[in-house]
Design a protein around this motif. Structure first.
Motif, mmCIF file in Angstrom:
data_model
loop_
_atom_site.group_PDB
_atom_site.id
_atom_site.type_symbol
_atom_site.label_atom_id
_atom_site.label_comp_id
_atom_site.label_asym_id
_atom_site.label_seq_id
_atom_site.Cartn_x
_atom_site.Cartn_y
_atom_site.Cartn_z
ATOM 1 N N LEU A 15 4.243 -70.652 7.778
ATOM 2 C CA LEU A 15 3.498 -71.850 8.157
ATOM 3 C C LEU A 15 2.095 -71.526 8.658
ATOM 4 N N GLY A 16 1.863 -70.265 9.020
ATOM 5 C CA GLY A 16 0.569 -69.875 9.576
ATOM 6 C C GLY A 16 0.497 -70.024 11.075
ATOM 7 N N LEU A 17 1.658 -70.100 11.737
ATOM 8 C CA LEU A 17 1.693 -70.380 13.171
ATOM 9 C C LEU A 17 2.248 -69.220 13.997
ATOM 10 N N SER A 18 2.283 -68.031 13.417
ATOM 11 C CA SER A 18 2.893 -66.910 14.140
ATOM 12 C C SER A 18 2.077 -66.467 15.343
ATOM 13 N N ASN A 19 0.746 -66.691 15.337
ATOM 14 C CA ASN A 19 -0.108 -66.270 16.449
ATOM 15 C C ASN A 19 -0.555 -67.422 17.338
ATOM 16 N N SER A 20 -0.167 -68.638 16.989
ATOM 17 C CA SER A 20 -0.682 -69.807 17.703
ATOM 18 C C SER A 20 -0.075 -69.922 19.099
ATOM 19 N N ILE A 21 -0.952 -69.999 20.098
ATOM 20 C CA ILE A 21 -0.488 -70.114 21.480
ATOM 21 C C ILE A 21 -0.532 -71.559 21.972
ATOM 22 N N PHE A 22 -1.143 -72.440 21.178
ATOM 23 C CA PHE A 22 -1.153 -73.865 21.540
ATOM 24 C C PHE A 22 -1.161 -74.698 20.263
ATOM 25 N N ASN A 23 -0.078 -75.453 20.056
ATOM 26 C CA ASN A 23 0.032 -76.360 18.919
ATOM 27 C C ASN A 23 0.017 -77.785 19.447
#
Length: 547
Positions: free
Chosen positions: A297-305
């Motif tokens: 999804l491209g969210l492996s590094n995201s710290i705030f969604n």
């Protein structure tokens, strides 16, 4: 993290202290063209110098473009020249573009990445036009030639906090767009508030895809990127969006509900819900499956969604939580520069839109309308003084038009929008938003609009998802009927949905039934279909097909 007094102060500091750092990454033919802070600084200053030979300081200069590196550079150049930016949605037709250009009294326009400029070009009035040839735009002036012919502007404009910086036209969900005027300090206050409440690192990686013309992307991504010295990557096309996002793995991601629903649908296409639940219960596989999904999804590094612009159902938020992705629902609008209410990672109350941010005061009117006050509120609507006065209370609170309620801990819940509510012929008002959010949990449903003006009970107008279109007709109908029954268990008597109508034509930006930020244009849908409501309502079937 360092604070700044204006966007130009922030950008200049990063350009001087980290000149070699990459600021913008523009994909062309599946390769990223990278622009360092120093390169962007030089190119923006050269364009600012060119602009001042075409327009005057203080003039209004429009940007017509999809998200791209040159959107950022154009915005910086306009600020450096002391001009006022007029962003225009890249999906508008010629008539819509002309209307905004004329209303805003624009004196020049920069044209960047577009899908069908030839169809939009007739809407551009007799003003100087600068086209970016990298995206195939050949116009009166060439961006590339102008920066080649001009030296960098030596003394760029010094922004003052109270000066008008931009006029942002709303996307027009309930009528014609209005030009929202914002001063420099609105954006400065917004980003400095982020610094106070978030523990975000400098030089973050961002992925820009929602329209920069919209306040969520402008205030929530472009401005923080400039203030934080970030790296911003863009999508090349809709077809490559998933691949581009996965390659970037940004540190922060904002999506509207339809994006989150699409992501979930794609996951379920690869791993059906029952299989996913089974795999997540296996200890050895649990971590592996979550990591694989987040990476894809491209969210492996995201710290705030975050999710905003419209309600996201608690069921979808809980589904993402199950795969290790925390979504924080937030609330804001163009008029308050999105300095309003946010859920935070450590205090995320699902179903709510969070608590007021520092510096924000909120309350409810006697009718339940949410009222907002802060130092980031708009200066007003451009050339609409009467409408501006109507939008504020006597004590300076912005009337949001949204209906809400606070819980005992101060979390805000949106229960409807005053302009969206309708009255059935029983004389009862219905707020469709919460009902739509619950029905949209059915993966066979791509979009839903609850209507009911002039009939006894609400009905659901439904656009099928790709998976819904592939389903057996009987299975599909049973699924939708079951979802309506489940919804009606908790709905008040006058809110109970009578039936669903499967629509033939999809709602899109292109056909004028959705805004550029993927919100349904309810008024337009009503105009087209209201005459059919009685016939659909009186049909003996529980699921009706538009003929």
């Amino acid at each position: 993290m360092k604070k700044f007094n204006s966007p130009l102060d922030a950008f200049s500091w990063w350009a001087e202290t980290t000149p070699e750092n990459i600021f913008l990454r523009q994909p062309i033919n599946r390769k990223f063209i990278e622009y360092s802070y120093d390169q962007v600084n030089i190119e923006a200053r050269e364009m600012a110098n060119a602009l001042l030979q075409i327009v005057n300081p203080g003039d209004h200069v429009a940007i017509l473009s999809k998200n791209c590196a040159h959107w950022f550079m154009a915005d910086l150049a306009i600020m450096m020249a002391g001009c006022i930016s007029i962003p225009i949605y890249p999906t508008l037709d010629a008539e819509g573009i002309q209307s905004i250009l004329e209303h805003s009294e624009t004196k020049g326009i920069i044209i960047g990445k577009l899908d069908d400029y030839s169809a939009q070009q007739p809407g551009i009035t007799d003003i100087p036009r600068i086209g970016v040839e990298l995206y195939g735009i050949k116009e009166q002036y060439s961006w590339e030639k102008l920066i080649e012919e001009n030296e960098p502007l030596e003394n760029i404009h010094k922004q003052s906090p109270e000066e008008l910086m931009t006029i942002m036209y709303t996307s027009g969900t309930t009528g014609s767009p209005k030009g929202v005027m914002h001063k420099v300090s609105s954006f400065t206050l917004l980003v400095n508030t982020y610094i106070d409440i978030f523990d975000w690192p400098e030089n973050m990686s961002y992925f820009s895809y929602l329209p920069l013309t919209h306040i969520a992307e402008r205030g929530g991504l472009e401005m923080p990127a400039i203030f934080f010295g970030a790296t911003v990557s863009f999508a090349e096309s809709l077809e490559t969006f998933a691949q581009d996002l996965a390659s970037v793995q940004p540190v922060m991601f904002f999506g509207v509900p339809r994006i989150w629903q699409k992501f979930k649908e794609k996951v379920n296409e690869s791993i059906p819900e029952k299989k996913l639940n089974r795999l997540l219960k296996i200890p050895l596989l649990n971590t592996f499956i979550k990591k694989k999904i987040k990476n894809k999804l491209g969210l492996s590094n995201s710290i705030f969604n975050a999710s905003g612009a419209a309600p996201l159902s608690p069921e979808i938020i809980n589904w993402y939580k199950k795969i290790g992705v925390s979504i924080n629902q937030v609330y804001g609008m163009t008029e308050d520069c999105i300095l309003s209410h946010y859920n935070m990672p450590d205090t995320n109350r699902i179903g709510s839109v969070g608590k007021p941010l520092p510096g924000v005061t909120s309350k409810l009117s006697p009718e339940g309308e949410i009222l907002i006050k802060s130092d980031a509120l708009m200066l007003g609507y451009y050339k609409k003084a009467e409408k501006t006065v109507e939008s504020f209370t006597d004590d300076g609170f912005l009337k949001t038009g949204d209906i809400g309620e606070f819980d005992h801990d101060g979390y805000l819940y949106i229960t409807g929008r005053s302009k969206d509510q309708f009255k059935t012929d029983k004389g009862k008002y219905v707020h469709p938003g919460p009902l739509e959010s619950k029905l949209s949990m059915n993966t066979a449903i791509e979009q839903v609009c609850i209507v009911g003006t002039g009939i006894a009970q609400p009905i659901a107008l439904v656009i099928l998802s790709e998976s819904g279109k592939k389903m057996d007709k009987k299975v599909l109908e049973d699924s939708i009927v079951d979802s309506i029954k489940e919804l009606n268990k908790s709905a008040q008597k006058h809110e109970k949905v009578e039936k669903a109508v499967i629509m033939k034509e999809e709602w899109s930006v292109d056909n004028g039934l959705m805004t550029p930020t993927m919100k349904i244009k309810r008024n337009r849908i009503e105009e087209i279909h209201q005459h059919m409501y009685p016939e659909w309502f009186n049909s003996p079937e529980n699921v009706v097909y538009e003929s």
